[in-house]
Design an enzyme around this catalytic site. Sequence first.
Site, PDB file in Angstrom:
ATOM      1  N   ARG A  97       0.860  -1.185   0.000  1.00 44.19           N
ATOM      2  CA  ARG A  97       0.000   0.000   0.000  1.00 44.19           C
ATOM      3  C   ARG A  97       0.894   1.233   0.000  1.00 44.19           C
ATOM      4  O   ARG A  97       2.113   1.117   0.110  1.00 44.19           O
ATOM      5  CB  ARG A  97      -1.025  -0.014   1.147  1.00 44.19           C
ATOM      6  CG  ARG A  97      -0.662  -0.653   2.434  1.00 44.19           C
ATOM      7  CD  ARG A  97       0.430   0.007   3.191  1.00 44.19           C
ATOM      8  NE  ARG A  97       0.194   1.429   3.346  1.00 44.19           N
ATOM      9  CZ  ARG A  97       1.128   2.318   3.587  1.00 44.19           C
ATOM     10  NH1 ARG A  97       2.406   1.950   3.711  1.00 44.19           N
ATOM     11  NH2 ARG A  97       0.856   3.592   3.725  1.00 44.19           N
ATOM     12  N   GLY A  98       0.261   2.413  -0.101  1.00 45.26           N
ATOM     13  CA  GLY A  98       1.047   3.643  -0.256  1.00 45.26           C
ATOM     14  C   GLY A  98       1.181   3.914  -1.747  1.00 45.26           C
ATOM     15  O   GLY A  98       1.560   3.010  -2.514  1.00 45.26           O
ATOM     16  N   ALA A  99       0.862   5.154  -2.151  1.00 48.35           N
ATOM     17  CA  ALA A  99       0.708   5.452  -3.580  1.00 48.35           C
ATOM     18  C   ALA A  99       1.906   5.041  -4.459  1.00 48.35           C
ATOM     19  O   ALA A  99       1.733   4.303  -5.435  1.00 48.35           O
ATOM     20  CB  ALA A  99       0.376   6.931  -3.743  1.00 48.35           C
ATOM     21  N   ARG A 126      -7.476  -0.526  -6.890  1.00 48.61           N
ATOM     22  CA  ARG A 126      -7.832   0.543  -5.937  1.00 48.61           C
ATOM     23  C   ARG A 126      -8.025   1.853  -6.726  1.00 48.61           C
ATOM     24  O   ARG A 126      -7.296   2.088  -7.693  1.00 48.61           O
ATOM     25  CB  ARG A 126      -6.734   0.731  -4.867  1.00 48.61           C
ATOM     26  CG  ARG A 126      -6.650  -0.432  -3.881  1.00 48.61           C
ATOM     27  CD  ARG A 126      -5.692  -0.134  -2.735  1.00 48.61           C
ATOM     28  NE  ARG A 126      -6.280   0.749  -1.745  1.00 48.61           N
ATOM     29  CZ  ARG A 126      -5.596   1.285  -0.727  1.00 48.61           C
ATOM     30  NH1 ARG A 126      -4.298   1.047  -0.594  1.00 48.61           N
ATOM     31  NH2 ARG A 126      -6.197   2.058   0.158  1.00 48.61           N
ATOM     32  N   GLN A 147      -1.887   2.411   9.930  1.00 42.47           N
ATOM     33  CA  GLN A 147      -0.593   2.509   9.223  1.00 42.47           C
ATOM     34  C   GLN A 147       0.438   3.259  10.062  1.00 42.47           C
ATOM     35  O   GLN A 147       1.638   2.990   9.947  1.00 42.47           O
ATOM     36  CB  GLN A 147      -0.776   3.243   7.885  1.00 42.47           C
ATOM     37  CG  GLN A 147      -1.494   2.460   6.814  1.00 42.47           C
ATOM     38  CD  GLN A 147      -2.977   2.753   6.795  1.00 42.47           C
ATOM     39  OE1 GLN A 147      -3.569   3.097   7.810  1.00 42.47           O
ATOM     40  NE2 GLN A 147      -3.595   2.611   5.646  1.00 42.47           N
ATOM     41  N   ASP A 206      -1.983  10.753  -2.043  1.00 40.32           N
ATOM     42  CA  ASP A 206      -2.397   9.702  -2.985  1.00 40.32           C
ATOM     43  C   ASP A 206      -2.747  10.284  -4.350  1.00 40.32           C
ATOM     44  O   ASP A 206      -2.641   9.609  -5.371  1.00 40.32           O
ATOM     45  CB  ASP A 206      -3.588   8.928  -2.426  1.00 40.32           C
ATOM     46  CG  ASP A 206      -3.112   8.066  -1.275  1.00 40.32           C
ATOM     47  OD1 ASP A 206      -3.063   8.559  -0.143  1.00 40.32           O
ATOM     48  OD2 ASP A 206      -2.733   6.917  -1.539  1.00 40.32           O
ATOM     49  N   LYS A 215      -4.606   9.894   3.200  1.00 41.11           N
ATOM     50  CA  LYS A 215      -5.270   9.022   4.177  1.00 41.11           C
ATOM     51  C   LYS A 215      -6.308   9.754   5.011  1.00 41.11           C
ATOM     52  O   LYS A 215      -6.060  10.888   5.430  1.00 41.11           O
ATOM     53  CB  LYS A 215      -4.190   8.388   5.060  1.00 41.11           C
ATOM     54  CG  LYS A 215      -4.664   7.435   6.115  1.00 41.11           C
ATOM     55  CD  LYS A 215      -5.572   6.338   5.605  1.00 41.11           C
ATOM     56  CE  LYS A 215      -5.018   5.550   4.452  1.00 41.11           C
ATOM     57  NZ  LYS A 215      -6.038   4.707   3.770  1.00 41.11           N
TER      58      LYS A 215
HETATM   59  O1  MRU Z   1      -4.525   3.144   2.148  1.00 44.95           O
HETATM   60  P1  MRU Z   1      -3.034   3.362   2.028  1.00 44.95           P
HETATM   61  O2  MRU Z   1      -2.260   2.797   3.170  1.00 44.95           O
HETATM   62  O3  MRU Z   1      -2.533   2.915   0.676  1.00 44.95           O
HETATM   63  O4  MRU Z   1      -2.883   4.933   2.083  1.00 44.95           O
HETATM   64  C1  MRU Z   1      -1.594   5.473   2.043  1.00 44.95           C
HETATM   65  C2  MRU Z   1      -1.557   6.936   2.187  1.00 44.95           C
HETATM   66  O5  MRU Z   1      -2.562   7.601   2.322  1.00 44.95           O
HETATM   67  C3  MRU Z   1      -0.201   7.583   2.081  1.00 44.95           C
HETATM   68  O6  MRU Z   1      -0.130   8.710   2.901  1.00 44.95           O
HETATM   69  C4  MRU Z   1       0.037   8.006   0.629  1.00 44.95           C
HETATM   70  O7  MRU Z   1      -0.187   6.930  -0.235  1.00 44.95           O
HETATM   71  C5  MRU Z   1       1.403   8.529   0.418  1.00 44.95           C
HETATM   72  S1  MRU Z   1       2.608   7.259   0.468  1.00 44.95           S
HETATM   73  C6  MRU Z   1       4.127   7.896   0.103  1.00 44.95           C
END
Ligand code: MRU
Length: 344
Positions: free
Chosen positions: A45-47, A88, A195, A236, A247
């Site tokens: 996860r994480g963009a 997603r 997270q 994201d 998030k």
């Molecule tokens: O649902 P997630 O854990 O994928 O959400 C992640 C976030 O919101 C992060 O802050 C975002 O992707 C930036 S990651 C460098």
Amino acid sequence: MFKTVEWKNNTVLMIDQRLLPEKEVYRRYRSHKDVAGAIKDMVVRGAPAIGVAAAMGAALGALRIKAVDTKDFRKEFDKVTGLIASARPTAVNLFWAIERMRGVVKSSPGLDVAALKKRLVKEALTMHREDIEINRLIGRHGGRLLKSGSAVLTHCNAGALATAGYGTALGVIRGAIEQKKRIKVYADETRPFLQGARLTAWELKKDGIDVTLITDNMAGYMMKKGLIGSVVVGADRIAANGDVANKIGTYTVAVLAREHGIPFYVAAPLSTIDLKTPHGDLIPIEERDPSEVTHIQKRRIAPKGVGVRNPAFDVTPARLVTGIITEKGVVRAPYKKGLKALFK
Ligand code: MRU
């Protein structure tokens, strides 16, 4: 150091982020369908990490296409990438990565299927390498904004676990520390998926960075007490006008930061900026399974049958953002002009 996502012997390896911090388990993926499933289920996860995983998934899918004719290969590859794209909806890096992989096929009309497959694997590996380099640049630019001896509040995990390595928001903290600054980090727990508690606290501790965990509802108290010098979060998707999807809970932190006169920074690569989306209201917000809210680590904490909402992201309006830290430098308002200029 752990590896978030890695290409190994024509398979994709990922640390299972659902199990952290208790267990460090690496999972091996052999098909694009399984990689799409891993993105959906939050193994990764994480963009930016989703983007790299999507590219590697597309490369895996390409390797397994049986067509020998390039026209047939293209059709099959569109199906492969289409399936990954449905994993997603919010992080634009997923679609950016897929477009880049499709671009390889489109821009190589002379190549036969075997050569195309090689090129696609190479592109996915390039994206992995570039992501780490980009994060280091973000860290270098953003590190300059932080004062030595100050504390940074961060929300969710925008670290090495959310990218190919180093991180965006946590990259800024790492950058400041590399610039010999003393930085203390407050990590929001980040309900419901935790997270902050599970991932940010884990990776910063592993790195020996001074991190203190708080629950989400403690942020205002900490700010009022004068304990927070700045807020740094990831993103994201950033709309053309500078509105930031990140998030769920990020918006609340931004409002609190404004109330307390604390700078609120967003650290993100250009691949997170979506100039095609004019403003934040048009960003699709993923709504996840209610069980993430009614349960903690599989244990029920709410009565059966209660109504639940579980939006995974919110949008922080550009007017609350002090600066957007990218690999090309820090952009400040007016964002529409500044963000557009990044792509020239
Ligand atoms: O649902 P997630 O854990 O994928 O959400 C992640 C976030 O919101 C992060 O802050 C975002 O992707 C930036 S990651 C460098």
